[in-house]
Scaffold this motif. Structure first.
Motif, PDB file in Angstrom:
ATOM      1  N   MET A 104      99.599 110.974  27.497  1.00 37.95           N
ATOM      2  CA  MET A 104     100.619 109.951  27.358  1.00 37.95           C
ATOM      3  C   MET A 104     101.922 110.609  26.891  1.00 37.95           C
ATOM      4  O   MET A 104     101.929 111.543  26.122  1.00 37.95           O
ATOM      5  N   ALA A 105     103.013 110.093  27.360  1.00 39.36           N
ATOM      6  CA  ALA A 105     104.324 110.634  27.014  1.00 39.36           C
ATOM      7  C   ALA A 105     104.710 110.245  25.594  1.00 39.36           C
ATOM      8  O   ALA A 105     104.296 109.217  25.083  1.00 39.36           O
ATOM      9  N   ASP A 106     105.525 111.111  24.974  1.00 37.96           N
ATOM     10  CA  ASP A 106     105.980 110.771  23.628  1.00 37.96           C
ATOM     11  C   ASP A 106     107.134 109.777  23.706  1.00 37.96           C
ATOM     12  O   ASP A 106     107.659 109.470  24.772  1.00 37.96           O
ATOM     13  N   SER A 107     107.541 109.266  22.562  1.00 39.91           N
ATOM     14  CA  SER A 107     108.539 108.196  22.541  1.00 39.91           C
ATOM     15  C   SER A 107     109.898 108.654  23.060  1.00 39.91           C
ATOM     16  O   SER A 107     110.624 107.866  23.667  1.00 39.91           O
ATOM     17  N   ASP A 108     110.263 109.919  22.855  1.00 41.14           N
ATOM     18  CA  ASP A 108     111.533 110.413  23.380  1.00 41.14           C
ATOM     19  C   ASP A 108     111.558 110.390  24.903  1.00 41.14           C
ATOM     20  O   ASP A 108     112.561 110.008  25.510  1.00 41.14           O
ATOM     21  N   GLN A 109     110.445 110.778  25.519  1.00 42.67           N
ATOM     22  CA  GLN A 109     110.352 110.745  26.982  1.00 42.67           C
ATOM     23  C   GLN A 109     110.388 109.311  27.492  1.00 42.67           C
ATOM     24  O   GLN A 109     111.041 109.020  28.493  1.00 42.67           O
ATOM     25  N   LEU A 110     109.685 108.416  26.802  1.00 42.75           N
ATOM     26  CA  LEU A 110     109.677 107.013  27.212  1.00 42.75           C
ATOM     27  C   LEU A 110     111.068 106.393  27.083  1.00 42.75           C
ATOM     28  O   LEU A 110     111.492 105.630  27.959  1.00 42.75           O
ATOM     29  N   LEU A 111     111.780 106.731  26.006  1.00 42.65           N
ATOM     30  CA  LEU A 111     113.143 106.228  25.827  1.00 42.65           C
ATOM     31  C   LEU A 111     114.077 106.754  26.922  1.00 42.65           C
ATOM     32  O   LEU A 111     114.897 106.007  27.453  1.00 42.65           O
ATOM     33  N   ALA A 112     113.938 108.026  27.270  1.00 41.18           N
ATOM     34  CA  ALA A 112     114.769 108.610  28.323  1.00 41.18           C
ATOM     35  C   ALA A 112     114.491 107.932  29.658  1.00 41.18           C
ATOM     36  O   ALA A 112     115.412 107.613  30.419  1.00 41.18           O
ATOM     37  N   TRP A 113     113.205 107.699  29.958  1.00 37.16           N
ATOM     38  CA  TRP A 113     112.845 107.036  31.213  1.00 37.16           C
ATOM     39  C   TRP A 113     113.361 105.599  31.228  1.00 37.16           C
ATOM     40  O   TRP A 113     113.864 105.123  32.243  1.00 37.16           O
ATOM     41  N   ARG A 114     113.273 104.917  30.102  1.00 34.37           N
ATOM     42  CA  ARG A 114     113.774 103.537  29.997  1.00 34.37           C
ATOM     43  C   ARG A 114     115.275 103.483  30.256  1.00 34.37           C
ATOM     44  O   ARG A 114     115.759 102.629  30.990  1.00 34.37           O
ATOM     45  N   GLU A 115     116.016 104.406  29.643  1.00 34.72           N
ATOM     46  CA  GLU A 115     117.461 104.445  29.838  1.00 34.72           C
ATOM     47  C   GLU A 115     117.818 104.733  31.292  1.00 34.72           C
ATOM     48  O   GLU A 115     118.725 104.125  31.852  1.00 34.72           O
ATOM     49  N   ALA A 116     117.114 105.677  31.906  1.00 33.66           N
ATOM     50  CA  ALA A 116     117.366 106.003  33.312  1.00 33.66           C
ATOM     51  C   ALA A 116     117.044 104.807  34.200  1.00 33.66           C
ATOM     52  O   ALA A 116     117.777 104.510  35.153  1.00 33.66           O
ATOM     53  N   LEU A 117     115.973 104.106  33.893  1.00 36.40           N
ATOM     54  CA  LEU A 117     115.576 102.933  34.670  1.00 36.40           C
ATOM     55  C   LEU A 117     116.607 101.813  34.521  1.00 36.40           C
ATOM     56  O   LEU A 117     116.986 101.171  35.509  1.00 36.40           O
ATOM     57  N   LEU A 118     117.087 101.596  33.316  1.00 37.93           N
ATOM     58  CA  LEU A 118     118.110 100.575  33.097  1.00 37.93           C
ATOM     59  C   LEU A 118     119.406 100.912  33.832  1.00 37.93           C
ATOM     60  O   LEU A 118     120.019 100.040  34.460  1.00 37.93           O
ATOM     61  N   ARG A 119     119.841 102.182  33.758  1.00 35.08           N
ATOM     62  CA  ARG A 119     121.064 102.591  34.456  1.00 35.08           C
ATOM     63  C   ARG A 119     120.939 102.358  35.957  1.00 35.08           C
ATOM     64  O   ARG A 119     121.857 101.835  36.595  1.00 35.08           O
ATOM     65  N   ALA A 120     119.812 102.752  36.527  1.00 35.15           N
ATOM     66  CA  ALA A 120     119.606 102.578  37.965  1.00 35.15           C
ATOM     67  C   ALA A 120     119.559 101.100  38.330  1.00 35.15           C
ATOM     68  O   ALA A 120     120.146 100.678  39.335  1.00 35.15           O
ATOM     69  N   ARG A 121     118.899 100.313  37.527  1.00 36.98           N
ATOM     70  CA  ARG A 121     118.775  98.884  37.822  1.00 36.98           C
ATOM     71  C   ARG A 121     120.134  98.190  37.761  1.00 36.98           C
ATOM     72  O   ARG A 121     120.474  97.384  38.623  1.00 36.98           O
ATOM     73  N   TYR A 122     120.933  98.508  36.748  1.00 39.43           N
ATOM     74  CA  TYR A 122     122.253  97.896  36.617  1.00 39.43           C
ATOM     75  C   TYR A 122     123.209  98.381  37.705  1.00 39.43           C
ATOM     76  O   TYR A 122     124.132  97.675  38.077  1.00 39.43           O
ATOM     77  N   ALA A 123     122.992  99.599  38.210  1.00 39.18           N
ATOM     78  CA  ALA A 123     123.834 100.135  39.279  1.00 39.18           C
ATOM     79  C   ALA A 123     123.419  99.584  40.646  1.00 39.18           C
ATOM     80  O   ALA A 123     124.133  99.765  41.621  1.00 39.18           O
ATOM     81  N   GLY A 124     122.259  98.940  40.704  1.00 41.39           N
ATOM     82  CA  GLY A 124     121.793  98.370  41.960  1.00 41.39           C
ATOM     83  C   GLY A 124     121.038  99.348  42.839  1.00 41.39           C
ATOM     84  O   GLY A 124     120.804  99.073  44.014  1.00 41.39           O
ATOM     85  N   THR A 125     120.645 100.483  42.277  1.00 42.95           N
ATOM     86  CA  THR A 125     119.862 101.448  43.049  1.00 42.95           C
ATOM     87  C   THR A 125     118.389 101.288  42.709  1.00 42.95           C
ATOM     88  O   THR A 125     118.025 100.767  41.658  1.00 42.95           O
ATOM     89  N   ARG A 126     117.546 101.745  43.614  1.00 44.70           N
ATOM     90  CA  ARG A 126     116.109 101.619  43.391  1.00 44.70           C
ATOM     91  C   ARG A 126     115.446 102.955  43.118  1.00 44.70           C
ATOM     92  O   ARG A 126     114.246 103.039  42.977  1.00 44.70           O
TER      93      ARG A 126
END
Length: 68
Positions: A1-23
């Motif tokens: 399982m990934a540590d919390s720093d990796q999960l936070l980084a993935w969450r931020e990247a996912l949010l940026r992509a979602r708000y930008a309208g990319t998949r």
């Protein structure tokens, strides 16, 4: 399982992509392409559950008195 720093980084990247309208999301050399916004929302909800950032209140207790 990934540590919390990796999960936070993935969450931020996912949010940026979602708000930008990319998949497509790329983070830490990993690239994932989602089929729909609902699939991205589901992944985001899972990340928040793992991080504990979206904790829901399941029980509320109320105690009152007349002050006597």
């Amino acid at each position: 399982m990934a540590d919390s720093d990796q999960l936070l980084a993935w969450r931020e990247a996912l949010l940026r992509a979602r708000y930008a309208g990319t998949r497509t999301v790329e983070c830490d050399g990993r690239k994932v392409e989602y089929r729909s916004d609902s699939e991205m929302a589901s992944a985001l909800a899972d990340l928040e559950r793992r991080l504990g950032t979206n904790a829901r209140v399941t029980q509320v207790r109320i105690n009152s008195s007349k002050g006597v």
